[in-house]
Scaffold this motif. Structure first.
Motif, PDB file in Angstrom:
ATOM      1  N   LEU A 163      54.404  38.958  23.231  1.00 19.11           N
ATOM      2  CA  LEU A 163      55.013  39.777  24.286  1.00 19.11           C
ATOM      3  C   LEU A 163      56.497  40.044  24.066  1.00 19.11           C
ATOM      4  O   LEU A 163      57.132  40.703  24.882  1.00 19.11           O
ATOM      5  N   VAL A 164      57.036  39.554  22.955  1.00 22.67           N
ATOM      6  CA  VAL A 164      58.435  39.824  22.642  1.00 22.67           C
ATOM      7  C   VAL A 164      58.609  41.338  22.471  1.00 22.67           C
ATOM      8  O   VAL A 164      57.829  41.995  21.799  1.00 22.67           O
ATOM      9  N   GLY A 165      59.611  41.900  23.108  1.00 22.23           N
ATOM     10  CA  GLY A 165      59.891  43.331  23.023  1.00 22.23           C
ATOM     11  C   GLY A 165      59.222  44.152  24.098  1.00 22.23           C
ATOM     12  O   GLY A 165      59.391  45.363  24.140  1.00 22.23           O
ATOM     13  N   VAL A 166      58.456  43.494  24.983  1.00 19.22           N
ATOM     14  CA  VAL A 166      57.774  44.196  26.064  1.00 19.22           C
ATOM     15  C   VAL A 166      58.616  44.074  27.320  1.00 19.22           C
ATOM     16  O   VAL A 166      59.056  42.988  27.682  1.00 19.22           O
ATOM     17  N   SER A 167      58.836  45.198  28.007  1.00 18.20           N
ATOM     18  CA  SER A 167      59.576  45.166  29.265  1.00 18.20           C
ATOM     19  C   SER A 167      58.751  44.423  30.299  1.00 18.20           C
ATOM     20  O   SER A 167      57.610  44.772  30.548  1.00 18.20           O
ATOM     21  N   GLY A 168      59.322  43.383  30.884  1.00 15.60           N
ATOM     22  CA  GLY A 168      58.592  42.643  31.907  1.00 15.60           C
ATOM     23  C   GLY A 168      59.203  41.276  32.155  1.00 15.60           C
ATOM     24  O   GLY A 168      60.191  40.898  31.528  1.00 15.60           O
ATOM     25  N   PRO A 169      58.575  40.510  33.047  1.00 16.00           N
ATOM     26  CA  PRO A 169      59.159  39.254  33.512  1.00 16.00           C
ATOM     27  C   PRO A 169      58.831  38.024  32.677  1.00 16.00           C
ATOM     28  O   PRO A 169      59.202  36.933  33.054  1.00 16.00           O
ATOM     29  N   HIS A 170      58.136  38.165  31.557  1.00  9.34           N
ATOM     30  CA  HIS A 170      57.666  36.999  30.825  1.00  9.34           C
ATOM     31  C   HIS A 170      58.812  36.172  30.256  1.00  9.34           C
ATOM     32  O   HIS A 170      59.905  36.655  30.024  1.00  9.34           O
ATOM     33  N   LYS A 171      58.513  34.923  30.040  1.00  9.66           N
ATOM     34  CA  LYS A 171      59.484  34.004  29.429  1.00  9.66           C
ATOM     35  C   LYS A 171      58.785  33.305  28.281  1.00  9.66           C
ATOM     36  O   LYS A 171      57.930  32.461  28.474  1.00  9.66           O
ATOM     37  N   SER A 172      59.147  33.669  27.082  1.00 13.49           N
ATOM     38  CA  SER A 172      58.586  33.013  25.910  1.00 13.49           C
ATOM     39  C   SER A 172      59.736  32.468  25.088  1.00 13.49           C
ATOM     40  O   SER A 172      60.879  32.837  25.292  1.00 13.49           O
ATOM     41  N   PRO A 173      59.437  31.601  24.141  1.00 16.80           N
ATOM     42  CA  PRO A 173      60.518  31.039  23.318  1.00 16.80           C
ATOM     43  C   PRO A 173      61.324  32.111  22.591  1.00 16.80           C
ATOM     44  O   PRO A 173      62.477  31.941  22.311  1.00 16.80           O
TER      45      PRO A 173
END
Length: 178
Positions: A163-173
């Motif tokens: 999901l890196v580079g996707v506009s949105g609320p996610h939190k990944s390393p």
């Protein structure tokens, strides 16, 4: 008018075959990216190439050489933009846009749905197509730049790095990379 003469038919046949051969050669030389799954920018180039081919075939005022130049120009511009978009982020954003997260952690993102003009029913349909029977099993649904939906399933050992580079609320390393 049903028939305007054999000369016109012969011209259409000869120019059509030659223009088709040249277009195929140009597309082969320009690489697979020219014929890849389309975003809005690619669709415009494809439609323009088709329109140019039709004009070369049917308009007597347009010489084959002019059509070949138009093919080369369109494919050259497409190559330049795609080459630049791989290297420069603002060009990529301008040419293809960015993927948009529509659902995260089983919850719809109303603002993203409205901005993307997508309904909850369309998101549910995408999850069903992916074989998921419950939104709680979905980490994210993303509207990709080509208009397709990607459904990312939840998993215990995943970190959401896709999901890196996707506009949105996610939190990944990797969210710091954004």
């Amino acid at each position: 008018m049903l028939f305007s003469g054999w000369d016109n038919l012969l011209r259409t046949l000869v120019v059509g075959v030659l223009a088709y051969i040249v277009l195929i050669m140009f597309l082969r030389v320009s690489g697979k990216r020219t014929l890849s799954k389309m975003n809005a920018f690619d669709l415009i180039v494809t439609v323009a190439l088709g329109s140019t081919l039709a004009t070369v075939l049917l308009a007597k005022e347009v010489a084959l050489a002019e059509g070949i130049l138009a093919f080369a120009l369109l494919i050259g511009l497409q190559f330049t933009v795609t080459w630049s978009s791989v290297r420069v982020r603002w060009v990529r954003r301008l040419a293809t846009g960015e993927p948009m997260m529509l659902l995260y952690g089983g919850e719809f993102l109303p603002e993203a749905l409205m901005k993307s003009r997508v309904t909850k029913d369309e998101v549910r349909a995408a999850t069903r197509s992916a074989g998921v029977d419950s939104l709680e099993k979905v980490l994210a649904v993303v509207l990709e730049t080509d208009g397709s939906f990607s459904v990312v399933r939840s998993s215990e050992d995943g970190n959401g790095s896709s999901l890196v580079g996707v506009s949105g609320p996610h939190k990944s390393p990797e969210s710091a990379e954004r």
